[in-house]
Structure formats: C-alpha cells, structure tokens
Design an enzyme around this catalytic site. Structure first.
Site, PDB file in Angstrom:
ATOM      1  N   GLN A 247      63.847  49.189 -73.069  1.00  0.00           N
ATOM      2  CA  GLN A 247      63.722  50.583 -72.423  1.00  0.00           C
ATOM      3  C   GLN A 247      62.325  50.643 -72.124  1.00  0.00           C
ATOM      4  O   GLN A 247      61.394  50.163 -72.654  1.00  0.00           O
ATOM      5  CB  GLN A 247      64.019  51.712 -73.267  1.00  0.00           C
ATOM      6  N   ILE A 248      61.774  50.951 -70.739  1.00  0.00           N
ATOM      7  CA  ILE A 248      60.490  51.200 -70.529  1.00  0.00           C
ATOM      8  C   ILE A 248      60.083  52.565 -71.326  1.00  0.00           C
ATOM      9  O   ILE A 248      60.581  53.685 -70.921  1.00  0.00           O
ATOM     10  CB  ILE A 248      60.190  51.376 -68.948  1.00  0.00           C
ATOM     11  N   PRO A 249      58.861  52.440 -72.033  1.00  0.00           N
ATOM     12  CA  PRO A 249      58.247  53.540 -72.743  1.00  0.00           C
ATOM     13  C   PRO A 249      57.781  54.334 -71.741  1.00  0.00           C
ATOM     14  O   PRO A 249      56.973  54.060 -70.789  1.00  0.00           O
ATOM     15  CB  PRO A 249      57.145  53.002 -73.672  1.00  0.00           C
TER      16      PRO A 249
ATOM     17  N   GLY B 141      52.632  55.236 -70.590  1.00  0.00           N
ATOM     18  CA  GLY B 141      51.775  53.757 -70.820  1.00  0.00           C
ATOM     19  C   GLY B 141      50.334  53.827 -70.486  1.00  0.00           C
ATOM     20  O   GLY B 141      49.845  55.001 -70.046  1.00  0.00           O
ATOM     21  N   LEU B 142      49.850  52.693 -70.806  1.00  0.00           N
ATOM     22  CA  LEU B 142      48.228  53.028 -70.689  1.00  0.00           C
ATOM     23  C   LEU B 142      47.972  52.399 -69.136  1.00  0.00           C
ATOM     24  O   LEU B 142      48.099  51.386 -68.945  1.00  0.00           O
ATOM     25  CB  LEU B 142      47.203  52.001 -71.632  1.00  0.00           C
ATOM     26  N   GLY B 143      47.459  53.199 -68.420  1.00  0.00           N
ATOM     27  CA  GLY B 143      46.696  52.819 -67.084  1.00  0.00           C
ATOM     28  C   GLY B 143      45.433  52.189 -67.050  1.00  0.00           C
ATOM     29  O   GLY B 143      44.775  52.261 -68.305  1.00  0.00           O
TER      30      GLY B 143
ATOM     31  N   ASP C 123      49.891  49.195 -68.255  1.00  0.00           N
ATOM     32  CA  ASP C 123      50.191  48.811 -66.780  1.00  0.00           C
ATOM     33  C   ASP C 123      48.829  48.091 -66.269  1.00  0.00           C
ATOM     34  O   ASP C 123      47.794  48.668 -66.487  1.00  0.00           O
ATOM     35  CB  ASP C 123      50.097  50.130 -66.194  1.00  0.00           C
TER      36      ASP C 123
ATOM     37  N   TYR D 138      42.642  44.999 -60.172  1.00  0.00           N
ATOM     38  CA  TYR D 138      41.891  46.124 -60.951  1.00  0.00           C
ATOM     39  C   TYR D 138      40.889  44.909 -61.665  1.00  0.00           C
ATOM     40  O   TYR D 138      39.768  45.399 -62.350  1.00  0.00           O
ATOM     41  CB  TYR D 138      42.733  46.448 -62.113  1.00  0.00           C
TER      42      TYR D 138
ATOM     43  N   LYS E 193      51.518  43.353 -61.066  1.00  0.00           N
ATOM     44  CA  LYS E 193      51.899  43.689 -59.605  1.00  0.00           C
ATOM     45  C   LYS E 193      51.324  42.463 -58.917  1.00  0.00           C
ATOM     46  O   LYS E 193      50.431  41.812 -59.095  1.00  0.00           O
ATOM     47  CB  LYS E 193      51.047  44.871 -59.381  1.00  0.00           C
TER      48      LYS E 193
ATOM     49  N   HIS F 290      53.010  45.400 -55.070  1.00  0.00           N
ATOM     50  CA  HIS F 290      51.862  46.405 -55.247  1.00  0.00           C
ATOM     51  C   HIS F 290      51.744  47.485 -54.038  1.00  0.00           C
ATOM     52  O   HIS F 290      51.439  48.755 -54.191  1.00  0.00           O
ATOM     53  CB  HIS F 290      50.398  45.792 -55.526  1.00  0.00           C
TER      54      HIS F 290
END
Ligand code: A2P
Length: 315
Positions: free
Chosen positions: A8-10, A13-15, A40, A45, A74, A107
């Site tokens: 399952q996706i938590p 999340g940390l960006g 993420d 980035y 992405k 993206h």
C-alpha cells in the site's frame, strides 16, 4: 513479479524537490529512522545519487528492508519517446541503487528533445510537441516497464482530468496515481473526485504551499499558505503547527502528501501530522480557502517557439 505490487502506498512521504544535497543524506536516514516509509524522488531534482546512498546505507544497517519502503521516481520530459523510457528508468534505478521502483510517474505532460538530458530547457527549440510524441505512446512504454518488473506501479504527474481520461481510454494498466500541486489554496476538488471515481491515488506535492515560493519573481504577490490566519487558528486550537493542519486536512480527504524538509524537527513534525484529527468544522473552514492559486504554475514552459502554454498543460 516483485513484491512491491502488493504494497500500500504510505500516505505521508518525504519530498526531495529543492532539498540541498549536503543535507539530504542525513534527512533520508533520519526520516526512515523515525518511521517514514515513502520517499518521493525525480531525476530533475538532481539528487537521486545522494538518496541512493542513504537508502543503501539504511538497508545495510538493517534499519529497514527494501520490502518495507515505497520509492517513487519520475520519467523526465527528455525521455518521452517510447524507445527512451526503459533507459531512463534504468538510470534512475542505478542512481537510487534499487532494482525496482514502487511507482514511476510521467513527470509532466510536456516533452523535450533527448539531448536536453536530466536538465531544464533553455530555448523553445528544445521542446518536442505532443503530436510528435503522444502521451499515450509514452504510457505504452511505461506499461512495458511493469511487465518487465522494473517498476511495480505506474502513474502520471501534473495531469488534468482530460489527460487522465485520454490515458484511461487506451490503458492496459491504469494509472495508479496522479501527483499534482494540491493544498487549501488549490483544492483540486474535481480532479480528486475524478481520481476517486477511477481508483487513482491523488498525491499532493507542495502540500505546504511553500516549495515554489523560493522561485522568486513568479510567485511574488501570491499569498503565503503557512501564514494563513484560518490555518493558524485551527493549529492553535489543537496545539499543533500550521503545517500539521495542512497535512492532516489532506489525509482526512484521503490524499497522499509528500512535504519536503531537510530539517529534523520539521521532518518529524510532518510525520506526526498523521495523528492529528481535525473536526468537521475545521475541515469546512479549510475547504473555504480555495482560490485556485498555483505556485508551480507551469509558466516556465512558456518560451518563444516551445509550443506549450500553461493553459494547454492544465487543460
Ligand atoms: P525546510 O526544508 O527548511 O524544512 P512543500 O513540501 O510544500 O514544497 O514545502 C517545502 C518547504 O516548506 C521547504 O522550504 C521546507 O523547508 C518548508 N517546511 C517543511 N516542513 C515544514 C514545517 N513543518 N513547517 C514549516 N515549514 C516547513
């Protein structure tokens, strides 16, 4: 088939967009230590190699196992041509030191020439039109990645309802998620309703409305979400912070959040927002704040000769 397909996706999340390289290794380790199970990332980035080192070390120290962690990355705009998609995910996997991603997103609904690489364009002639490289053909190559076991789930980012619908019309594998800017000043209600109706997770980037603000001129004059009085009053009432109110509001409407921070106190504060419960009245007050304000407004794709306008991206 890898194990990630059943995860399952938590919801928190940390960006990592705009995370300073020097602070990111520690931020990722710390986040994992205190309970984050979702990171993420994106090649644009410019920091996936640092995240990869942090993940590798967290796994070797047995802080966490790969199966317990959700990692999203992405497909950058320069690799939309179907023949370039697999090469792009393989570079990302190498940088992140992983053998599969839990989620891989297109993206932007914007294509660049391959020669631009993992960078931003500087001239209009570096764009490629969506007539030439249709999004649905890129989607077909994304589907192939699932079949090859390189990614467990695929999705999109910065997609409107009409672009999602167009993908759904041809998809063998439906988009798992759509990651978009979302916060009380940009509620995205219709998009959320559409996503819910189609079993697509909506993930909110810039959930604090803060990331884009470092982007000087473009956001000059736009209101500061973290300084909003309604949010501040609700925070005071619950003895929590404004950021926690913003995140708790999203969690209450079943939206995933990926707040970015490299500061220990704020990383923890954001994670703890998971236990903040807002009242129906608080939620109604926050729901009234929508002013359709985008901090990441896509005007940076408007260049002479680019063929893209912000309006065409969001339509
Ligand atoms: P920092 O990394 O110094 O904590 P968003 O995720 O909406 O783009 O917001 C990210 C921005 O908000 C970053 O500048 C980050 O700075 C800041 N930020 C992250 N968490 C909090 C918080 N809990 N309270 C205030 N500011 C925060």
């Amino acid at each position: 088939m890898n194990k990630s397909a059943k995860k399952q996706i938590p919801k928190i999340g940390l960006g990592t967009w705009l995370s300073p390289e020097a602070e990111l290794y520690h931020a990722v380790n710390y986040a994992i230590q205190i309970g984050y199970r979702h990171i993420d990332c994106a090649p644009i980035y410019g920091n996936q190699t640092t995240i990869g080192k942090a993940l590798h070390d967290s796994f070797s120290k047995k802080l966490i196992s790969r199966d317990e962690l959700w990692v999203t990355s992405k497909l950058w705009n320069s690799y939309h041509a179907p023949e370039d998609v697999e090469g792009a995910v393989k570079i990302t996997l190498k940088e992140l030191q992983l053998d599969y991603l839990d989620l891989f997103l297109i993206h932007w609904p914007v294509a660049f020439k391959k020669s631009v690489g993992a960078n931003f364009v500087s001239h209009g002639d570096e764009f490629v039109s969506l007539q030439k490289v249709p999004l649905n053909e890129t989607w077909g190559a994304m589907e192939d990645l699932v079949e090859k076991g390189l990614v467990a789930n695929i999705g999109v980012s910065n997609y409107s309802i009409s672009k999602l619908q167009s993908t759904l019309n041809v998809a063998r594998i439906k988009p798992f998620a759509n990651q978009v800017e979302c916060h009380p000043f940009l509620k995205q209600s219709e998009l959320l309703e559409f996503c819910n109706a189609n079993n697509i997770i909506l993930t909110a980037y810039s959930p604090l409305g803060a990331g884009g603000q470092s982007d000087g001129e473009r956001n000059k004059g736009k209101p500061l979400l973290l300084a909003n009085k309604v949010i501040a009053d609700i925070a005071e009432k619950h003895a929590v912070t404004p950021a926690q109110v913003l995140l708790a509001w999203q969690l209450a409407r079943n939206v995933c959040v990926i707040p970015k921070s490299t500061n220990e106190k704020r990383i923890k504060e954001n994670f703890d927002a998971g236990s903040v419960r807002l009242s129906t009245e608080d939620i109604a007050l926050i729901n009234n704040l929508n002013i359709n304000c985008r901090y990441v407004d896509a005007t940076f794709f408007e260049m002479p000769g680019s063929g893209y306008t912000a309006a065409s991206i969001w339509e």
